[in-house]
Each structure stands twice: as structure tokens, then as C-alpha cells.
Scaffold this motif. Structure first.
Motif, PDB file in Angstrom:
ATOM      1  N   VAL A 297       0.838  -1.195   0.000  1.00 28.14           N
ATOM      2  CA  VAL A 297       0.000   0.000   0.000  1.00 28.14           C
ATOM      3  C   VAL A 297       0.876   1.250   0.000  1.00 28.14           C
ATOM      4  CG1 VAL A 297      -1.639   1.339   1.364  1.00 28.14           C
ATOM      5  CG2 VAL A 297      -1.991  -1.101   1.050  1.00 28.14           C
TER       6      VAL A 297
ATOM      7  N   VAL B 230      -3.201   2.368  -5.383  1.00 27.81           N
ATOM      8  CA  VAL B 230      -3.368   1.464  -4.240  1.00 27.81           C
ATOM      9  C   VAL B 230      -4.634   0.632  -4.438  1.00 27.81           C
ATOM     10  CG1 VAL B 230      -3.856   1.342  -1.773  1.00 27.81           C
ATOM     11  CG2 VAL B 230      -2.138   2.930  -2.626  1.00 27.81           C
TER      12      VAL B 230
ATOM     13  N   LEU C  85      -5.217  -3.370  -4.520  1.00 27.65           N
ATOM     14  CA  LEU C  85      -6.113  -4.057  -3.578  1.00 27.65           C
ATOM     15  C   LEU C  85      -7.164  -4.848  -4.346  1.00 27.65           C
ATOM     16  CD1 LEU C  85      -6.636  -1.396  -0.780  1.00 27.65           C
ATOM     17  CD2 LEU C  85      -5.124  -3.374  -0.814  1.00 27.65           C
TER      18      LEU C  85
END
Lengths: 239, 511
Positions: free
Chosen positions: B84, B129, B133
Motif C-alpha cells: 500500500v 493502491v 487491492l
């Protein structure tokens, strides 16, 4: 020693520049050779400077195809003519004898060619001992192909083809949330004269695998027919 | 001649020559160009050809290589916080360094430059990010895209029309020729070590999500700052009186673009060095190749940007202006389409994307297939843009239905095509669009006397939208064809014992 079993079906491997695979496939299709598969790979660098300049490692296509023994010779001749294999650097084609195929693959071949029961000719063995070739396959960690090829070239190899792969060793698989992680590998294919095979494999193993501490595997396969390789250059070289 | 070098030369000629010929043909027939514009254009074309060659070579050796290695390392590290943090940092840093963003900042005087740049950068970081994810938690790309585009269109209802075009253009603008190969390769690297069945599908879609970031950020800024609309610098056409001035025109601009490219490359290089020192530890040969590749990218992009800004901008403007000024104005629509069809070939990031698509799909989606899809898409978007310039219809009348169709299609086409399509939207709208097509539209707009801010701007947004539809349509065709093909095979595989084994040789290994 010769690989002295007879194989009624051979695996034809054609390696050409990227973009020419379709032409090779067309030839095979016209000749009713079935079970074609294309992999993308790239050639190996031949000179260090050119490699640094990024002007090496031409992209290749590698085509696999099952061919009944009796039809190998005309197919190779036609491929060679169509793709200009007689000139160096245009590509190569060779066949690997198979010791067995699945029933489904066999069935596919038979349906493709109504005349599957061709007269059996054992032409694969007409080649003289000095002209015999072997396919060396090295499996190494990702990024090692340059070193593998350097060592192989030192022992007389003229070139190779690199395929990208992922390792599938059971204990190496890792999980991370939803994804499975497998280590990346590179597979280097080197076609060499039978006489030089030992030297090349030894060089690859000794110079690379032991020195850099990278694990890897190398093995060789018998090759029955070759076209497109610069034969005199390979076999004429002293060991 | 070295085979690869020959290939590269042919590739760049193939990219630049068609559009050059079209412009020349136009100049000799219906739209007479000033000689100085023509000369600038021709020299610019030479810059483009050389630049394109160096750039694609360099992108391959350096940008792609770094992105891939970093991506692979991140996945293998298996630490969520690291991923992240790294993705966010990458997103922010490469966006701040993007030269086009500075141009965008100047176009929106209502918002302080620094605020705009940082907001957009944070937007890209956040979406980078998010796109990672998405891969980790297997979120569906289509639903994410729908949610975010819904937010975009909802916000756009509250933002003044003049600001809207700038906002939508920003999406295409921030995914430039440096960021695209890097983000593409990052996606490739993140998925390269994966062995599950979605791995290949997931290697695309990063650029798609990342290009929403800037649009959303600029729209939000539009709400906060209540801008009076964007502004633009009117083009001044250079006039040359002798050959030295021709050279000086390029020579003076070269250092500026060199600086821009260095600024854009520096953070990526820095990022790579940090990774190299702490995680990668590449051997000498790949390391040297990355540095050489960086140098190529630097040379290539500098030449490309100089050529396109100095050489192509005036030509685009002059052609657009004269075409729209002709007694039969509508000819600009088909001519625009023709230019669009060929100009996408000269967009540097497109070449990179197409090549990667071919590699990942193992040749199933070939480069030429992608290129024809993008060319048709570009032609359509140019046609529609020219209609907009002539009629002044609001951008929303095209964007809303366009995105609705694109998002709707995503439920019918194979997933990889959706990801590639939304990626290519950001990719198609690069420097060529900004420096040739935009001036082309601006010139046309000036001639018809339309509102440049609402009518001419928005070309980039259109260029970013049509590939979404075209590439997905390509996916539909592909799906249809592959479904029909294997029907001819009968015969279920017989039991395994039926293997044909001929006599098994005497362990023939001892030569």
C-alpha cells in the motif's frame, strides 16, 4: 549412443521471428499436421555490447505440432522453402521423437489426416552420427538466461531461445490473500551437435549453476530432423 | 544490418510516416500551409521518427523492466502495508513529475498550481493502491469502474461547463508516455509471480483506474474553488525567414523538454535505485541494460516532445483552422477521422501497450488487432469531436452515453478485454493528442467562431472514451469467433492406457 527407439509420431518444433509463426502454421495446416500450439519467447543475445545497447534478443515465436513420422521430411522441406531457412538467422525447425502420445492427441491426428496409415519409413535414422543433434533444455531462475547462454556459448553453442515460465514445485507455492505466488523461471532451449552436448551442459552447470549459487536444471532430448541450422558451423567446430 | 535495429526503424517509420503523408497531401491540395509551418512540420516528423525508435526501445529496456521488477518484488514481499505504501508513493511521485500536469495546472488559474498538482497526485496514488487491492481481494473491475464513473458524472453535474472539459482532459493527460509503460509493467510484475487463473486478466486495469484519479480530483477542486473556467494560451504561429531560424526553433526548445523529461524520469530512477539497493540486487548485465534503457527513453522522449510541440502543433492548428474555414465545413469531419485513424499509431505509449497485450495473451490478441481497434476508435472520436466543434453540442451528450455503453459492454466481453480497453483509453490520449489534435480542434473552433474552452477542449476526453467501446467490441468479436471454432472436435479422450509407447530405447545419454 544413438537413441534407438522408433517413434511413429514426432513433435515438430519451429522457431521463427515474431510475426512469422502464422506463416509456419499455414504450411503445417496445408500439410494436415495437427495439434499446433504457439509460445512466445525471445532469442538470446549473441554479443555483450549489442545486448547492453538493447539491440539483441530478437523476439521469437515457437510453434509445437505433432506430425506422423512419414510426413516429417516433406513438411520440413516445405517449411524451409516457405520461410527461407536456408539463409542463416531466418529460423529453425526440428523434430523430437516421442515415446508416446495420449489417445486424444492421436485421434486428433488421425481425423485430421484421413491417410494416417502411411508407409513407415525410418528416415529419422538416415543422418550420419556426426550430424546428429540434441536439444538442451535448461531451467533457471528468472534473469539467469544471459549467464546460461554465455556459458553455453563458451562451450560452442551458437544460439538459443528463452521462454518465460513459472515454477510449480509443490513446496514453493505461497499464498498471499487471494493470490498464489509461484517463482518465475526461464527456460533456455539450445540446439547443439550431439558431440558438443556434454561440453555445453557441463559448462552451463559448472559456470553458472555452481558459481552463482543459483539452482537450476538442465537436460537434453534427442532430435531427429533439423532444418535451418547452420550445419557446417555447428558440426565443423572442433570440440 | 542488425535485425532488431531494422525492426525498430521500420516500426517508427510505420508510426510516423502515414500521418506525415496525410498532412503533406492536405497541404498541397485543399489547405495550403505556410512554408515555415511546413518546414517545421517536416523537421518535426524526423524528430518524431528518431524519438519514437529510441523511446520504444528504452521503454522496453528500462521502464518496463523496472516496473516489472518492482511489481514482482512487492508481491513476493507479501506485506500489505509495504504494498500500500509503495503503490501510493509511486502514484504520487510519478504524477507530480508528469510534465503534462504542469500544463494542466496553468490551464486552471482559479486553483493554485501546487494545490492542483498535489490533489491530482494524491488521486493517482489512491487509485494505484486501489487497483492493487482490487487484484489482491479479487474485486470485479467492472463494478469498481461503474462506481467511480458514477461518482464522476454525479460530480460533473455541479461543476461549470467550462471546467468540465479540462477535468475530463486531465484523465488522459496524466497518463503520459513515462507513466504508462511503468504502470503497465507494474501490473505485469504484480501478476507475473501469480499462478491462479485470473493472473493474466489482472495484469491490466491499473492504468484504467489510475486515469479516473485525476478526473475526480479536478472535479472536486472545481466544487471547492468555484472556478470561473479554465484558460489556455493562444497559439502563436512561428514565422521563419531563414534556415537557421528553423534549426533555432527546435534548438531552443530542446533543453526545455530535456528538463521536463529528466524531471519525469528522476523519481522512477530514484525509486528503482532504492529497490535495487534494498530488495532487488540485480546483477551487472541487467543493471547496465536498465541504465542504457533510461538513456534511450530520455533521448527518445526529448526528441519526440520537441518534434511534436514545435513541428506538429502549428501544423495541426493551421490545418484545423483552414479546414473549418472552407465553404464546405463538414469536410473536416471525414478528414479529422482520417487523421485520427493514423495518428494513434504515432502515440508512443500505444506501441508499448499493444506489445504488452500481445505478450501477455501469448499472441491471441495481436499487436495489429489492437492497433486496428484503436485506430477505428480514434477515427470515431475525432469525427465526433469535429461534429462538436461545428455544432457546439455539450461534451456530456457524448461522454455520458459513451461511458454507459462502455460500462454496459463490460458485462458481456471477456474480462481481460475490459481491462485492456479501459487501459487503452488512458493510453491513447498522450502527447500526440495534446499537441496535434487539440490544436487542430482549437484551430477549427477559431475558424467557426465557437467557444474554444467548451468546444475544442474535450478532444482528449473523447479520445480517451472511444477506445473503451472499440476494444471491448473487439473482445465481443473475439469471443464469438473462439466459441465457434472448437465445435468441430468430436471424440472424448479415451482412457489413459491407450498411450502409444514404442520400444523405450537404451537410456541413450552417453555420447
Amino acid at each position: 549412443m544413438m537413441t534407438d527407439f522408433y517413434s511413429p509420431v514426432r513433435c515438430l518444433v519451429v522457431i521463427v521471428d515474431r510475426g512469422k509463426g502464422e506463416r509456419a502454421a499455414r504450411v503445417c495446416r496445408a500439410r494436415q499436421a495437427s495439434v499446433r500450439m504457439v509460445l512466445l519467447g525471445h532469442g538470446t543475445a549473441s554479443a555483450e555490447l549489442m545486448d547492453y545497447l538493447g539491440l539483441d534478443e530478437p523476439e521469437k515465436e515457437l510453434m509445437l505440432c505433432l506430425v506422423p513420422d512419414g510426413r516429417v521430411a516433406p513438411l520440413l522441406a516445405e517449411l524451409s522453402a516457405e520461410l527461407g531457412f536456408s539463409r542463416p538467422g531466418r529460423g529453425i525447425a526440428f523434430t523430437l521423437p516421442l515415446s508416446g502420445v495420449s489417445a486424444a492427441a492421436n485421434c486428433l491426428m488421425e481425423t485430421d489426416a484421413a491417410h494416417a496409415a502411411l508407409p513407415v519409413e525410418r528416415e529419422g535414422f538416415q543422418m550420419a552420427e556426426s550430424n546428429r543433434f540434441e536439444l538442451i533444455v535448461c531451467v533457471a531462475e528468472h534473469g539467469m538466461s544471459g549467464e546460461v547462454m554465455d556459458a553455453a556459448r563458451g562451450a560452442g553453442a551458437t544460439g538459443g531461445t528463452v521462454l518465460r515460465a513459472r515454477g510449480l514445485g509443490g513446496e514453493e507455492a505461497e499464498r498471499f490473500l487471494n493470490i498464489t505466488i509461484r517463482p518465475e523461471k526461464e527456460v533456455v532451449l539450445i540446439l547443439s551437435a550431439a558431440a558438443q552436448k556434454q561440453a555445453i551442459m557441463k559448462a552451463v552447470c559448472a559456470e553458472v549453476f555452481s558459481r552463482t549459487g543459483e539452482r537450476g536444471i538442465a537436460f537434453s532430448l534427442p532430435v531427429s530432423d533439423v532444418t535451418g541450422l547452420n550445419l557446417t558451423r555447428l558440426t565443423g567446430q572442433p570440440e | 544490418m542488425n535485425k532488431k535495429l531494422k525492426l525498430k526503424v521500420l516500426e517508427s517509420l510505420h508510426a510516423v510516416v502515414p500521418v506525415t503523408l496525410i498532412v503533406l497531401a492536405l497541404g498541397m491540395t485543399i489547405v495550403p500551409m505556410e512554408l515555415s509551418t511546413l518546414l517545421l512540420f517536416l523537421v518535426g516528423a524526423v524528430f518524431l521518427i528518431v524519438g519514437m525508435g529510441f523511446f520504444t526501445l528504452g521503454a522496453d529496456m528500462a521502464m518496463m523492466s523496472i516496473g516489472e521488477q518492482v511489481g514482482t518484488q512487492l508481491t513476493r514481499a507479501k506485506k500489505l502495508w509495504l504494498i500500500v505504501a509503495a503503490c501510493f508513493a509511486i502514484g504520487v511521485v510519478i504524477t507530480v513529475a508528469e510534465p503534462d500536469l504542469q500544463v494542466l495546472a496553468r490551464q486552471t488559474p482559479a486553483v493554485p498550481d501546487l494545490v492542483l498538482i498535489l490533489t491530482v497526485a494524491v488521486g493517482v496514488g489512491f487509485f494505484l493502491v486501489l487497483s492493487f487491492l482490487r487484484i489482491l481481494f479479487a474485486w470485479n473491475l467492472s463494478w469498481l469502474l461503474i462506481a467511480f464513473y458514477a461518482a464522476v458524472f454525479l460530480l460533473s453535474a455541479f461543476v461549470p461547463d467550462a471546467f468540465l472539459a479540462v477535468a475530463f482532459d486531465s484523465g488522459g493527460v496524466t497518463t503520459g508516455p513515462i507513466t504508462v509503460p511503468f504502470i503497465l509493467a507494474l501490473g505485469l510484475g504484480l501478476t507475473a509471480v501469480r499462478a491462479d487463473k485470473n493472473a493474466d486478466n489482472d495484469s491490466f486495469g491499473l492504468v484504467a483506474l489510475c486515469s479516473i484519479g485525476p478526473i475526480l480530483s479536478v472535479l472536486i477542486l472545481g466544487l471547492i474553488y468555484d472556478p470561473q473556467g479554465g484558460s489556455y494560451t493562444p497559439l502563436s504561429l512561428p514565422r521563419l525567414s531563414h534556415t537557421r531560424e528553423l534549426w533555432l526553433a527546435f534548438g531552443r526548445a530542446l533543453p526545455d523538454y530535456l528538463r521536463e523529461v529528466v524531471l519525469a524520469l528522476a523519481p522512477i530512477l530514484a525509486f528503482f535505485l532504492v529497490f535495487q539497493i534494498f530488495f532487488l540486487r540485480l546483477r551487472r548485465r541487467p543493471l547496465v541494460k536498465i541504465f542504457v534503457g533510461m538513456l534511450y527513453t530520455l533521448i527518445g522522449l526529448t526528441l519526440f516532445l520537441t518534434g511534436v510541440n514545435i513541428g506538429f502543433m502549428p501544423a495541426g492548428h493551421s490545418i484545423g483552422r483552414q479546414l473549418a474555414g472552407l465553404p464546405v465545413r463538414w469536410v473536416i469531419v471525414p478528414i479529422g477521422m482520417l487523421i485520427g485513424y493514423y495518428i494513434v499509431k504515432a502515440e508512443p505509449a500505444v506501441v508499448v501497450l499493444n506489445k504488452q497485450v500481445e505478450d501477455i495473451t501469448g499472441g491471441a490478441i495481436s499487436q495489429s488487432m489492437m492497433m486496428s481497434g484503436l485506430s477505428v476508435g480514434m477515427a470515431v472520436s475525432l469525427g465526433l469531436s469535429m461534429v462538436r466543434v461545428l455544432t457546439g453540442v455539450s461534451l456530456m451528450w457524448f461522454l455520458v452515453p459513451g461511458y454507459l455503453i462502455a460500462l454496459g459492454l463490460s458485462f458481456f466481453v471477456p474480462r481481460i478485454f475490459t481491462a485492456i480497453a479501459f487501459d487503452s483509453g488512458g493510453v491513447a490520449s498522450g502527447p500526440m493528442t495534446a499537441t496535434f489534435l487539440l490544436p487542430f480542434a482549437m484551430g477549427a473552433c477559431e475558424a467557426v467562431g465557437g467557444n474554444i474552452l467548451t468546444d475544442a477542449f474535450g478532444v482528449v476526453a473523447m479520445v480517451a472514451m472511444t477506445p473503451l467501446i472499440m476494444i471491448q467490441l473487439l473482445g465481443l468479436v473475439y469471443q464469438w469467433k473462439t466459441k465457434r471454432a472448437p465445435a468441430a472436435r468430436p471424440e472424448r479422450p479415451a482412457p489413459i492406457e491407450e498411450e502409444i509407447i514404442e520400444f523405450g530405447g537404451s537410456a541413450g545419454e552417453d555420447v
